[in-house]
Design an enzyme around this catalytic site. Structure first.
Site, mmCIF file in Angstrom:
data_model
loop_
_atom_site.group_PDB
_atom_site.id
_atom_site.type_symbol
_atom_site.label_atom_id
_atom_site.label_comp_id
_atom_site.label_asym_id
_atom_site.label_seq_id
_atom_site.Cartn_x
_atom_site.Cartn_y
_atom_site.Cartn_z
ATOM 1 N N ASN A 52 41.114 -37.637 20.596
ATOM 2 C CA ASN A 52 40.889 -36.377 19.882
ATOM 3 C C ASN A 52 40.036 -35.493 20.794
ATOM 4 O OD1 ASN A 52 40.235 -34.273 18.204
ATOM 5 N ND2 ASN A 52 39.005 -35.498 16.770
ATOM 6 N N LYS B 173 39.153 -32.507 20.376
ATOM 7 C CA LYS B 173 38.304 -31.540 19.643
ATOM 8 C C LYS B 173 38.409 -30.156 20.324
ATOM 9 C CE LYS B 173 35.579 -35.366 17.967
ATOM 10 N NZ LYS B 173 34.295 -35.853 17.457
ATOM 11 N N HIS C 205 39.588 -34.814 9.311
ATOM 12 C CA HIS C 205 38.497 -35.231 10.197
ATOM 13 C C HIS C 205 37.168 -34.778 9.582
ATOM 14 C CE1 HIS C 205 35.870 -35.646 13.635
ATOM 15 N NE2 HIS C 205 36.779 -36.443 14.152
ATOM 16 N N GLU D 18 34.672 -33.483 10.805
ATOM 17 C CA GLU D 18 34.199 -32.163 11.257
ATOM 18 C C GLU D 18 34.907 -31.042 10.481
ATOM 19 O OE1 GLU D 18 34.872 -32.997 15.383
ATOM 20 O OE2 GLU D 18 33.185 -34.400 15.339
ATOM 21 N N GLU E 255 36.250 -43.437 10.389
ATOM 22 C CA GLU E 255 35.241 -42.899 11.304
ATOM 23 C C GLU E 255 33.950 -42.631 10.532
ATOM 24 O OE1 GLU E 255 37.143 -40.746 14.881
ATOM 25 O OE2 GLU E 255 37.242 -39.348 13.214
ATOM 26 N N GLY F 99 29.888 -39.383 18.011
ATOM 27 C CA GLY F 99 29.130 -38.685 19.048
ATOM 28 C C GLY F 99 27.663 -39.097 19.135
ATOM 29 N N SER G 179 32.068 -43.197 18.583
ATOM 30 C CA SER G 179 31.378 -43.757 19.754
ATOM 31 C C SER G 179 32.089 -44.956 20.367
ATOM 32 C CB SER G 179 29.919 -44.110 19.412
ATOM 33 O OG SER G 179 29.194 -42.941 19.095
ATOM 34 N N GLY H 74 36.830 -39.786 20.745
ATOM 35 C CA GLY H 74 36.438 -38.399 21.002
ATOM 36 C C GLY H 74 35.992 -38.226 22.444
ATOM 37 N N GLY H 75 34.675 -38.252 22.664
ATOM 38 C CA GLY H 75 34.082 -37.985 23.984
ATOM 39 C C GLY H 75 34.743 -38.748 25.121
HETATM 40 P P1 13P Z 1 33.300 -39.833 19.595
HETATM 41 O O1 13P Z 1 34.222 -40.870 20.186
HETATM 42 O O2 13P Z 1 32.891 -38.770 20.542
HETATM 43 O O3 13P Z 1 32.164 -40.464 18.846
HETATM 44 O O4 13P Z 1 34.182 -39.046 18.479
HETATM 45 C C1 13P Z 1 34.903 -39.773 17.554
HETATM 46 C C2 13P Z 1 35.773 -38.843 16.806
HETATM 47 O O5 13P Z 1 35.323 -38.017 16.046
HETATM 48 C C3 13P Z 1 37.229 -38.937 17.057
HETATM 49 O O6 13P Z 1 37.950 -38.240 16.086
#
Ligand code: 13P
Length: 267
Positions: free
Chosen positions: A8, A10, A103, A105, A181, A187, A225, A246-247
Site C-alpha cells: 500500500n 499510500k 483502511h 486512514e 491492521e 507506521g 509495521s 506500508g512503509g
Molecule cells: P506500515 O507497514 O507502514 O505500518 O503500514 C501498514 C499499512 O497501513 C498498510 O495498509
C-alpha cells in the site's frame, strides 16, 4: 491457500519519476529473485495513488505484480457529479483488478461510515474489482480488550453485503481478502505477537464463515509495521495468509524480502 503480499503505497511516491524508479527496481529485483518468488504460491500486488494507477498498471502488464486502487467512490460505481472522486469503473479501466477498502486512514481522516463502505463494496462487486477490506482496533480499544468486538462491528458490513446479494455469495467471497491492521501498529514499529495475530485471524475466518453457508475459507492478511526482520515470524503462522505492507513497500528490496518470506513459508 495462496499467500498475498500487497504494497500500500499510500500518498507516495511524490513524483512520476520516483514511481518509475520504484517500478524499475521492483521488476529487476523480481528477475533476480526468480528462484525465491513463486507467484503461484505468493501473489504480489501494489496499490499506487489514483493519479499513478494507469501508468503503473500499464508497466505491470505481463509481470507477476497485480495493481490495486487504494479506494473508490461511494457515490457512484460509474460516473456522476462527485468532484474529486474516482469510481470503481474508472479504477478498473485504469488497470486495477482489486481495491483496498476501509483502511483505517480512510476511516480516521474521512470518517468513512459502515453505510459508505457498503456502497463501496457494492460498486466494487458490480465492476468485478476484488476487495481488500481493512479492519483493526485502536490502541485504546486494544488496551480495553475490545479488539474482537470492534472487528465484529467492522465485519458486519461484509455480512450485510452477503445478505443483500445471496446469489453472489461465492463470487464475492472469491474476490474478498480481509486485512487485519491494528491502528496502533501502523507506521509505529509496534506489532502484536504472532500468536495474538494468529488468534485474531482465526476469529476473523470463523466470523466470516458464519455469514453464509458454504463460504470458502477467507484469506486474512496482517498489516502494521511488517518489515524484513519480522516477516519470517508472521509468515510461519498458518493463520497468516500474507501481509499488507506500508512503509516497507516503498523500497523494492524490503518489499520483496517480505514477499520471499511468505513464498518460502507457504511453499
Ligand atoms: P506500515 O507497514 O507502514 O505500518 O503500514 C501498514 C499499512 O497501513 C498498510 O495498509
Amino acid at each position: 491457500m495462496q499467500a498475498w503480499v500487497i504494497g500500500n503505497w499510500k500518498q507516495n511516491p511524490a513524483t512520476t519519476n520516483e514511481v518509475n524508479e520504484l517500478i524499475d527496481s521492483l521488476l529487476s529485483a523480481i528477475d533476480e529473485r526468480s528462484n525465491d518468488l513463486n507467484p503461484d504460491i505468493c501473489q504480489l500486488m501494489v496499490a499506487p495513488t489514483a493519479i499513478h494507477l494507469a501508468a503503473v498498471s500499464a508497466r505491470l502488464q505481463q509481470t507477476p505484480l497485480l495493481c490495486a486502487a487504494q479506494d473508490i467512490s461511494a457515490h457512484s460505481g460509474t460516473t456522476g457529479a462527485y468532484t474529486g472522486d474516482c469510481s470503481a469503473q474508472q479504477m478498473a479501466d485504469a488497470g486495477a483488478s482489486w481495491t483496498l477498502l476501509g483502511h483505517s486512514e480512510r476511516r480516521q481522516y474521512h470518517q468513512e461510515s459502515a453505510d459508505e463502505l457498503l456502497q463501496k463494496l457494492t460498486h466494487a462487486q458490480a465492476q468485478q474489482l476484488g476487495v481488500i477490506f481493512c479492519i483493526g482496533e485502536t490502541q485504546a480499544q486494544y488496551d480495553a480488550k475490545q479488539t474482537l468486538e470492534v472487528l465484529n462491528e467492522q465485519l458486519a458490513v461484509i455480512k450485510e453485503l452477503l445478505t443483500q446479494q445471496p446469489k453472489l455469495v461465492k463470487t464475492i467471497a472469491e474476490r474478498l481478502i480481509i486485512a487485519y491492521e491494528p491502528v496502533w501498529a501502523i507506521g509505529t514499529g509496534k506489532v502484536p505477537t504472532v500468536s495474538e495475530v494468529s488468534a485474531t485471524h482465526e476469529h476473523i475466518k470463523q466470523t466470516v464463515a458464519s455469514f453464509a453457508d458454504e463460504l470458502p475459507e477467507i484469506t486474512v492478511l496482517y498489516g502494521g509495521s511488517v518489515n524484513t526482520d519480522n516477516a519470517d515470524s508472521f509468515a510461519a503462522s498458518p493463520m497468516i495468509d500474507g501481509a499488507l505492507v506500508g512503509g516497507a513497500s516503498l523500497k523494492a528490496e524490503s518489499f520483496l524480502t517480505i514477499a520471499s518470506a511468505f513464498s518460502r513459508a507457504k511453499a
